[in-house]
Each structure stands twice: as structure tokens, then as C-alpha cells.
Write an enzyme that holds these catalytic residues in place. Structure first.
Site, PDB file in Angstrom:
ATOM      1  N   ASP A   1      16.534 -88.980 -32.535  1.00  0.00           N
ATOM      2  CA  ASP A   1      16.944 -90.361 -32.311  1.00  0.00           C
ATOM      3  C   ASP A   1      16.892 -91.188 -33.593  1.00  0.00           C
ATOM      4  O   ASP A   1      17.345 -92.321 -33.632  1.00  0.00           O
ATOM      5  CB  ASP A   1      16.139 -91.019 -31.195  1.00  0.00           C
ATOM      6  CG  ASP A   1      14.647 -90.938 -31.444  1.00  0.00           C
ATOM      7  OD1 ASP A   1      14.254 -90.765 -32.618  1.00  0.00           O
ATOM      8  OD2 ASP A   1      13.875 -91.047 -30.483  1.00  0.00           O
TER       9      ASP A   1
ATOM     10  N   CYS B   1      42.573 -88.758 -65.506  1.00  0.00           N
ATOM     11  CA  CYS B   1      42.436 -90.209 -65.665  1.00  0.00           C
ATOM     12  C   CYS B   1      41.031 -90.619 -65.246  1.00  0.00           C
ATOM     13  O   CYS B   1      40.369 -91.414 -65.910  1.00  0.00           O
ATOM     14  CB  CYS B   1      43.408 -90.968 -64.766  1.00  0.00           C
ATOM     15  SG  CYS B   1      45.119 -90.704 -65.162  1.00  0.00           S
TER      16      CYS B   1
ATOM     17  N   ASP C   1      11.824 -89.776 -35.586  1.00  0.00           N
ATOM     18  CA  ASP C   1      12.045 -88.435 -36.145  1.00  0.00           C
ATOM     19  C   ASP C   1      12.435 -88.488 -37.615  1.00  0.00           C
ATOM     20  O   ASP C   1      12.804 -87.471 -38.190  1.00  0.00           O
ATOM     21  CB  ASP C   1      13.172 -87.722 -35.401  1.00  0.00           C
ATOM     22  CG  ASP C   1      12.857 -87.558 -33.929  1.00  0.00           C
ATOM     23  OD1 ASP C   1      11.721 -87.158 -33.633  1.00  0.00           O
ATOM     24  OD2 ASP C   1      13.728 -87.840 -33.104  1.00  0.00           O
TER      25      ASP C   1
ATOM     26  N   ASP D   1      15.728 -82.503 -30.934  1.00  0.00           N
ATOM     27  CA  ASP D   1      14.598 -83.173 -30.335  1.00  0.00           C
ATOM     28  C   ASP D   1      14.870 -83.222 -28.832  1.00  0.00           C
ATOM     29  O   ASP D   1      16.018 -83.271 -28.419  1.00  0.00           O
ATOM     30  CB  ASP D   1      14.534 -84.594 -30.925  1.00  0.00           C
ATOM     31  CG  ASP D   1      13.330 -85.347 -30.443  1.00  0.00           C
ATOM     32  OD1 ASP D   1      12.254 -84.733 -30.381  1.00  0.00           O
ATOM     33  OD2 ASP D   1      13.474 -86.538 -30.136  1.00  0.00           O
TER      34      ASP D   1
ATOM     35  N   CYS E   1      45.975 -88.975 -62.285  1.00  0.00           N
ATOM     36  CA  CYS E   1      45.457 -87.643 -61.993  1.00  0.00           C
ATOM     37  C   CYS E   1      43.972 -87.618 -62.249  1.00  0.00           C
ATOM     38  O   CYS E   1      43.387 -88.600 -62.670  1.00  0.00           O
ATOM     39  CB  CYS E   1      46.170 -86.579 -62.811  1.00  0.00           C
ATOM     40  SG  CYS E   1      45.835 -86.690 -64.559  1.00  0.00           S
TER      41      CYS E   1
HETATM   42  P1  ADP Z   1       8.019 -86.370 -28.121  1.00  0.00           P
HETATM   43  O1  ADP Z   1       8.786 -87.529 -28.644  1.00  0.00           O
HETATM   44  O2  ADP Z   1       8.674 -85.069 -28.433  1.00  0.00           O
HETATM   45  O3  ADP Z   1       7.657 -86.500 -26.689  1.00  0.00           O
HETATM   46  P2  ADP Z   1       5.548 -87.450 -29.169  1.00  0.00           P
HETATM   47  O4  ADP Z   1       4.779 -87.054 -30.370  1.00  0.00           O
HETATM   48  O5  ADP Z   1       6.106 -88.794 -29.133  1.00  0.00           O
HETATM   49  O6  ADP Z   1       6.633 -86.334 -28.960  1.00  0.00           O
HETATM   50  O7  ADP Z   1       4.576 -87.291 -27.914  1.00  0.00           O
HETATM   51  C1  ADP Z   1       3.921 -86.065 -27.700  1.00  0.00           C
HETATM   52  C2  ADP Z   1       3.238 -86.075 -26.370  1.00  0.00           C
HETATM   53  O8  ADP Z   1       2.100 -86.946 -26.402  1.00  0.00           O
HETATM   54  C3  ADP Z   1       4.067 -86.590 -25.249  1.00  0.00           C
HETATM   55  O9  ADP Z   1       4.884 -85.571 -24.712  1.00  0.00           O
HETATM   56  C4  ADP Z   1       3.026 -87.051 -24.257  1.00  0.00           C
HETATM   57  O10 ADP Z   1       2.548 -85.941 -23.506  1.00  0.00           O
HETATM   58  C5  ADP Z   1       1.910 -87.558 -25.128  1.00  0.00           C
HETATM   59  N1  ADP Z   1       1.989 -89.003 -25.291  1.00  0.00           N
HETATM   60  C6  ADP Z   1       2.347 -89.680 -26.370  1.00  0.00           C
HETATM   61  N2  ADP Z   1       2.303 -90.998 -26.169  1.00  0.00           N
HETATM   62  C7  ADP Z   1       1.921 -91.184 -24.876  1.00  0.00           C
HETATM   63  C8  ADP Z   1       1.693 -92.322 -24.052  1.00  0.00           C
HETATM   64  N3  ADP Z   1       1.885 -93.540 -24.484  1.00  0.00           N
HETATM   65  N4  ADP Z   1       1.318 -92.100 -22.792  1.00  0.00           N
HETATM   66  C9  ADP Z   1       1.134 -90.868 -22.333  1.00  0.00           C
HETATM   67  N5  ADP Z   1       1.336 -89.755 -23.049  1.00  0.00           N
HETATM   68  C10 ADP Z   1       1.721 -89.900 -24.315  1.00  0.00           C
HETATM   69 MG    MG Z   2       9.491 -88.750 -29.738  1.00  0.00          MG
END
Ligand code: ADP
Ligand code: MG
Length: 756
Positions: A643, A19, A647, A446, A16
Site C-alpha cells: 500500500d 545534438c 510498506d 503484501d 538528432c
Molecule cells: P500486516 O500489515 O501484514 O498485517 P502488521 O505488522 O501491521 O502486518 O501487523 C502484524 C500483526 O500484528 C497483525 O496481523 C495483527 O495480528 C497484529 N496487530 C498489529 N496491530 C494490531 C492492533 N492494533 N490490534 C490487534 N492486532 C494488531
Molecule cells: Mg500492514
């Protein structure tokens, strides 16, 4: 140097919750043991200790004399010795039940006859000869019950006097041996005692019935407890034994533990895929239901990840092994489920505290009651009657008050709940996450990879100035090939499809939450969102942006230091089950918001498609956690779904972090719950499962406490002066046995409950 390790060991011999607290206290007293939690539900002890100071056999020795044993060697799920030990114990209990139940039946018949015959005159009085017969038969039965079947209880009594620790066995043992001893003395010295006590009154029947019912209860409880662990057994059963692999151009079949990472497995149609891997040749549809709980097969081809133990339905596949042994997804799942089943829910802490003090309190209470009847009771009634009532109360309290059901209430429900979740592709890290998830009233999702598939594609390319669209794509893809962002993959993919070669990039830099920069030739280029453009003080064409965003596309602005040279529109598809999931959450009374770094209008468009009313957009990754804190300050209990990779801080900040498990990694550190297969529709299912589990726990606790609160005063004889009602110890024994059985049965009900 002090090095604390934390390990979990199976414990045998617990009966129980008290214990569990006895073992905990004993182990923690040992030098070198830092802390210890003992779970009666899954019969395991998790010990944090310094292996240089104390060994497992020392720990075992410490509790061995109390009738418990700590199984050396950490829980290894391939080891079935524990299970076979449990089955042996169960068989022994069953034999005891088969012997003792007929004795119980006879005792009850005799009791009923004597009671029934007397006041009501309903039945004829028992013939003198028969009465004599039974008066000699019952002591024989009682002796057998106490000294053969009741051995564990007698040991409990001995331990109580030797080591001052009491558990359920001690309570039952003290109660039944007092009843037996009293009866024995009365019958043995009938002549000399006749003037003091009623020598006709003995309690052999009480001894028989109490031991009988408690043994029956134990048997039923042990049998159903084996059933609570079925989920793990099913998972273990999924493991594949052999694999067909290609070595030196030959196909050979080898045991699974001889396969190494990099081996090529051949999987025929209809066969199980042995281990986690990547398809290098062949196409098929794959049944992943045993892992993800999702019944629709998934189409896969070269480059796709496959999970070990899933079934290849059609084509022949060649698969490169990526994970073996304890790294495979199935092993990770099994470990996670086991850990979660053994963890303690916060609600259980209170129960543990109560059951730790319960047994000593009950002991004192029973003695006080006995003395009360003898001293105070005898003022109002003949001494012999007061003694009868005193003894009945004493035994009744000891028997009814065992906190057995209390100790089972939470862990059995957690074990069933966590197991059922796993069968539905929902992995719960620990009981605390499950309990907290039950209170969630706000879900933040997200966008990318949670609501959308996270596989964006380039839909529009516009050149501003002299470059062709191809030039723009070539330049941008060259930059993006250095980025890890999903948008970058889309752009690089598009360039690959058009067979464009890439330029050399110097001084590449990712600009968090905004985009990136890098130099091609002599020109510095920038690509990203509107924030990046405004940081650079470059004007953008609002019309173009509006066109893209109103279609739910993410605009990427491609710039030099001076001006825009192109616009790229990128679209991601919304998950099939997103809308349905949001609707289900709303129905559960949960608010849903979308959190993203993406453009506000793009986010609004997608939110509208799936029925989300609140959008928190254009948030920098670093600010995602503070957005969650804001909601928590407003009083919401927040679950964050993401994901789990980029995040992580947000997942960790939320009350419960939920990760979308898409690959073969399930042990996502920051997540309390992982939804396998990337299906967001599992979220409302997880909510309803958490709620159902907590409901069962609350019902169990209510009944367990209620039963003690009602039972103890009645057993003490509180109702006797008023109504002449005293709890017969035999009934107490039956109630005690069945209260534990009913708690386990109630938890098992979760198995068949439908979850939304
Ligand atoms: P989420 O994952 O919500 O899209 P992020 O912080 O990863 O947020 O990205 C925010 C924004 O920054 C994207 O939506 C995009 O507009 C811009 N961004 C980020 N990285 C890139 C990249 N490698 N090329 C073009 N745009 C980018
Ligand atoms: Mg992102």
C-alpha cells in the site's frame, strides 16, 4: 551558499541524438551548472544548476549560437506556445517537402534514364536536346535545394567550422555542399579540367535527392513525434474549466482556479466532478475510467473520496473540495507522466555515449575514405574514376551515418509506453522503473490492502471469564480507537455499530507488528497476535485459534498481564481480481509470494484462495525488507506490491516497488509504479506493457545500429573492388530519412498493441 535546483526546459532546434550530447556538453561547461541531461525524444533539457551563479537566459545564450534554444520559463502544460511552434515548424517542413519532392522525382528519372539507357540498352538513349536541358535544369534545382531548403544544413557546416561542434545537420551539410561545389567547379571550368577529371560527371542530382529525402524524413518524423505525446494531451483535455459551487447559500459557477479547499461543489447527474473531494451528500455511481482505466463504474456515497475529472453518472452530489491546483490527482498524474517520459532508461546511456562520439568518428572516416580512394585507388584506376568513387563514398558515408534513428529508438518507445500505461491507470515514475520491471521474475504481495480489500470486519467475539461479549468489545474498542491498524478500524467500527461508549485509556502504546497495550481503570490490557501472547508468557487456547485461522480469519488475543480475557476473529474479503491477477502472473513466468505480519495459517488460507504457493507470514515490519533481500540474493528480480504507506522500506528495497493507489495521492515516494484504483489485475498488465516497450526498444536499437553497421562500409566502397557495388549517396539519403521514420513508427505500434 550553494543551492542547486533542478528544472526541466523545452529545447527547440534539436535534430538528432548528437545534438542532445552537444547541448549537454555546452551547458555543463557553464559555471553554476552542475549536471544536465538532454532528451531528444521529448526535446527537453533537465538542468541542475545554481540560480545565483547562472540564469536560464545565459544557458540559452550558450547554445543559441549553435542553433538551439532553451525555452525560458519551466514547462507549463497550460502553455501551448511550444506546441504551436512545433506545428509551425511542421508546416514549414511540409512546404519544403512539397517543393523539393518534384525536383527529386525529376532527378531520379534523369538518373535512371541515363543509367538504364546505357549498359542495358533497354531504354532509348536520352535525346541530346533533352540531356542538355536537364544538364542546365538540375543545377538550378540543386541550388534551390541547397541554398533555400538546405539552410539548416549549411548552418550546420558553418557551426562546425566556427565552434567545432558537429551534428546531423553538419554531416548532411558537408556532404551535400561538397557534392555541389565539386559539380560547380567541374561545370564552370570544364575546358581546363577536362584532362584531369570526367567533366561529364556531376553530382547536382545527389544534392537534390539527399536534401529532398532527408527533409521528407524530418517531416514524417516530426509529424509522428507529435503523435507520441498524445497521452499527455488527452490527460490535459480531462481538466474541467468551471465548477458549480455553493457560496452563501447560493449556487454560482466559477472558474476552476477560483475554487478553494473546503468549498462545496454541486455535481449534477452526467456531469464531470471538477476537483478531488469527499462526498457529503448524495449517492451515485461514478465512472473513473479516464483516471484508473477501469471501465466498471464505482458506487459511492457520503464519506467516500471522489477524483476530479471523473463522471458522476446518476445522482446529484454535494462534494467538499479537498484538493485544488497542482495537488489534484489529475495534476499529479500529468506531472508524473511528463517526468517519466522525459527520463532516461539505463539502456539509453550506452546509446548516448555512442552517439556523442559517432559524429566526429564519421567525419574522420569519410575524409580517410576520400584520401584512400585518391591515393590508393588511383594506383589501380584512372584518377578521374578514383575521384568519382572518392567523392561518392565521402558523401555517402556522411549521409548514411547520422545517428538519428539511434537517438529516437529509446525515448519514443518510452514516451508511448508510459503514456499508454497512464491510460490504463498504471503510473510509471521513470524510464528506469519501466526497464527494470521488464526483468521482474518474482512478485511479493503484501496481504492487507493488496490481495484483500483492506477493510476487515469483526466476525467473532468470545469472552473468557466473567465479561460479556459486549464488555469485551467495549474494552477492546476503547484501546483500538488509538491505533491506526486496519484491524483496529474493524473493531472500532463494530463498537460504533452497537452504539457502545468508549472507556478512557491511559498509557496507550502500539507494539509494532504485534499489537498494542493500554490501561483502562487500573488494569493494564494487551491485544494482539500470538507473538504478543508468547512475549507475555500467556497460554492461548489453540482450538479457538485454529478455528479462526482455518477460516482465514485473523485472531486477536485480548489479555490482561495475567491471562486471556477474550478472542476476536476478524475477516477481510479477498479482492475480486486477485485470483485472476496471480494466474496471469504465473502465465508470464513470474513467481508470486505473499508477505504479511499476520498469522501463518490465516495467511495460508488466503494464499490458497488466490493461488499463491509461497507464504512468508508473521514477519515484523522491520524484517519485510530483509525478506526481499533474501530473494534477491537467490538471484530473483523482485517487485514488491504494497500500500506504500507502511510498506515503504520494503518497496524501496525491491528492484521495483509497486504501490496500490487507492486514495488521491499518486506520488508515492518509494514506488516506481503505482496502480490506480486499487486494482491488482493491473499488475500483469504493467508487466506485459513493460515487456512490450522493451521489445520495441530492442528492435529499434537493433535496426538503428544494424543500418549504420551495414551502411557505412558499403558507403565507404568496401564492396566496390569485389562486386562493383557502391552505395549511391541518393539512396543513402533515402535510407537515412526512412530509418528515423521507421523507428518512430515502430514505437507508435505500441499504442495499438493489446496488453494482457
Ligand atoms: P500486516 O500489515 O501484514 O498485517 P502488521 O505488522 O501491521 O502486518 O501487523 C502484524 C500483526 O500484528 C497483525 O496481523 C495483527 O495480528 C497484529 N496487530 C498489529 N496491530 C494490531 C492492533 N492494533 N490490534 C490487534 N492486532 C494488531
Ligand atoms: Mg500492514
Amino acid at each position: 551558499m550553494k543551492k542547486i535546483i533542478k528544472k526541466s526546459y523545452p529545447v527547440m532546434g534539436m535534430h538528432c541524438a548528437s545534438c542532445a550530447s552537444v547541448i549537454k556538453r555546452k551547458l555543463e561547461k557553464l559555471d553554476g551548472v552542475e549536471s544536465c541531461t538532454v532528451n531528444y525524444g521529448n526535446e527537453k533539457a533537465q538542468v541542475a544548476y545554481d540560480p545565483q551563479k547562472v540564469t536560464v537566459s545565459q544557458m540559452n545564450h550558450e547554445i543559441d549560437k549553435l542553433g538551439y534554444s532553451l525555452m525560458e520559463g519551466e514547462m507549463d502544460h497550460s502553455d501551448s506556445s511550444i506546441k504551436s511552434q512545433k506545428l509551425k515548424d511542421l508546416a514549414k517542413l511540409q512546404r519544403h517537402v512539397q517543393i523539393v519532392l518534384p525536383m527529386v522525382a525529376v532527378s531520379i528519372l534523369v538518373m535512371a534514364w541515363e543509367i538504364g539507357a546505357d549498359p542495358l540498352g533497354f531504354w532509348p538513349k536520352m535525346p541530346e536536346m533533352l540531356m542538355e536541358f536537364f544538364h542546365h535544369l538540375l543545377p538550378v534545382f540543386a541550388t534551390y535545394a541547397l541554398f533555400v531548403i538546405g539552410v539548416p544544413y549549411l548552418q550546420g557546416v558553418i557551426r562546425f567550422f566556427r565552434y567545432r561542434v558537429a551534428n546531423m545537420d553538419s554531416l548532411v551539410g558537408i556532404g551535400t555542399s561538397v557534392a555541389f561545389l565539386y559539380s560547380f567547379i567541374v561545370t564552370a571550368f570544364e575546358e581546363s579540367l577536362a584532362s584531369y577529371v570526367n567533366t561529364e560527371q556531376n553530382y547536382y542530382d545527389v544534392t537534390i535527392v539527399v536534401i529532398g529525402f532527408i527533409t521528407l524524413g524530418k517531416f514524417l518524423e516530426a509529424r509522428s513525434k507529435l503523435k507520441t505525446g498524445e497521452a499527455i494531451e488527452k490527460l490535459l483535455g480531462l481538466q474541467v474549466k468551471n465548477a458549480l459551487i455553493l457560496r452563501d447559500g447560493k449556487e454560482i459557477e466559477v472558474p476552476i482556479d477560483q475554487v478553494v479547499v473546503g468549498d462545496i461543489m454541486l455535481v449534477k447527474p452526467g456531469a464531470k466532478i471538477p476537483l478531488d473531494g469527499v462526498i457529503i451528500e448524495g449517492k451515485s455511481s461514478i465512472d473513473e475510467s479516464m483516471i484508473t482505466g477501469e471501465s466498471i463504474p464505482v458506487d459511492k456515497g457520503p464519506g467516500d473520496t471522489v477524483i476530479g475529472s471523473t463522471i458522476n453518472k446518476q445522482g446529484s452530489l454535494q462534494i467538499r473540495v479537498v484538493k485544488v491546483g497542482s495537488d489534484t490527482m489529475l495534476s499529479q498524474i500529468i506531472k508524473m507522466v511528463e517526468d517519466a517520459q522525459g527520463s532516461k532508461a539505463p539502456i539509453e546511456r550506452m546509446v548516448d555515449q555512442i552517439s556523442a562520439i559517432f559524429v566526429p568518428i564519421v567525419l574522420v572516416l569519410s575524409v580517410v575514405t576520400l584520401i584512400f580512394w585518391l591515393v590508393i585507388g588511383s594506383q589501380f584506376m584512372p584518377f578521374s574514376q578514383a575521384l568519382t568513387l572518392g567523392i561518392l563514398s565521402f558523401v555517402g558515408i556522411l549521409v548514411i551515418a547520422c545517428p538519428c534513428a539511434m537517438g529516437l529508438a529509446t525515448p519514443t518507445a518510452i514516451i508511448v509506453g508510459v503514456g499508454k500505461a497512464a491510460q490504463n491507470g498504471i503510473l510509471i515514475k521513470n524510464a528506469e522503473s519501466l526497464e527494470k520491471f521488464n526483468y521482474i521474475n518474482f512478485v511479493i504481495m503484501d496481504k492487507t490492502g493488496t490481495i484483500t480489500n483492506g477493510k476487515p470486519v469483526v466476525t467473532d467475539i468470545q469472552s473468557i471469564g466473567s465479561n460479556s461479549e459486549k464488555d469485551i468489545l467495549q474494552l477492546l474498542a476503547s484501546l483500538e480507537s488509538h491505533s491506526e491498524h486496519p484491524l483496529a478500524f474493524a473493531i472500532v467500527e463494530k463498537a460504533k455499530n452497537e452504539k457502545l461508549s468508549l472507556h478512557k485509556v491511559k498509557d496507550f502504546e502500539a507494539i509494532e507488528g504485534k499489537g498494542l497495550k493500554g490501561t483502562i481503570g487500573d488494569t493494564e490490557h494487551f491485544a494482539g497476535n500470538l507473538k504478543l501472547a508468547s512475549d507475555l508468557k500467556i497460554a492461548v487456547d489453540d482450538e479457538v485459534i485454529k478455528t479462526f485461522t482455518s477460516q482465514g480469519k485473523t485472531p486477536v488475543v485480548f489479555m490482561t498481564k495475567q491471562n486471556v480475557i477474550g478472542y476476536i476473529g476478524i475477516a477481510d474479503t479477498i479482492k475480486d481480481d486477485a485470483k485472476e491477477a496471480v494466474a496471469a502472473l504465473h502465465k508470464q513466468g513470474i513467481k508470486v509470494a505473499m508477505l504479511t505480519g499476520d498469522n501463518e495459517r490465516t495467511a495460508q488460507y488466503i494464499a490458497k484462495q488466490v493461488g499463491i504457493d509461497r507464504v512468508i507470514a508473521e514477519v515484523l515490519p522491520a524484517d519485510k525488507a530483509s525478506e526481499i533481500k533474501k530473494l534477491q540474493k537467490e538471484g530473483y528480480k523482485v517487485a514488491m506490491v504494497g500500500d506504500g504507506i507502511n510498506d515503504a522500506p520494503a518497496l524501496a528495497t525491491a528492484d521495483v516497488g509497486v504501490a496500490m493507489g487507492t486514495g488521491t495521492d499518486v506520488a508515492i515516494e518509494s514506488a516506481g509504479i503505482t496502480l490506480l484504483g486499487g486494482h491488482i489485475s493491473k499488475l500483469p498488465k504493467a508487466v506485459s506493457l513493460a515487456r512490450a516497450t522493451m521489445n520495441i526498444i530492442k528492435q529499434n536499437l537493433f535496426w538503428a545500429f544494424f543500418y549504420n553497421i551495414i551502411g557505412i562500409p558499403i558507403a565507404a566502397g568496401l564492396l566496390y573492388p569485389l562486386f562493383g557495388i557502391l552505395l549511391n549517396p541518393a539512396i543513402a539519403g533515402a535510407a537515412m530519412g526512412f530509418s528515423s521514420v521507421s523507428v518512430v513508427a515502430n514505437s507508435l505500434r505500441l499504442k495499438s498493441q493489446k496488453i494482457a
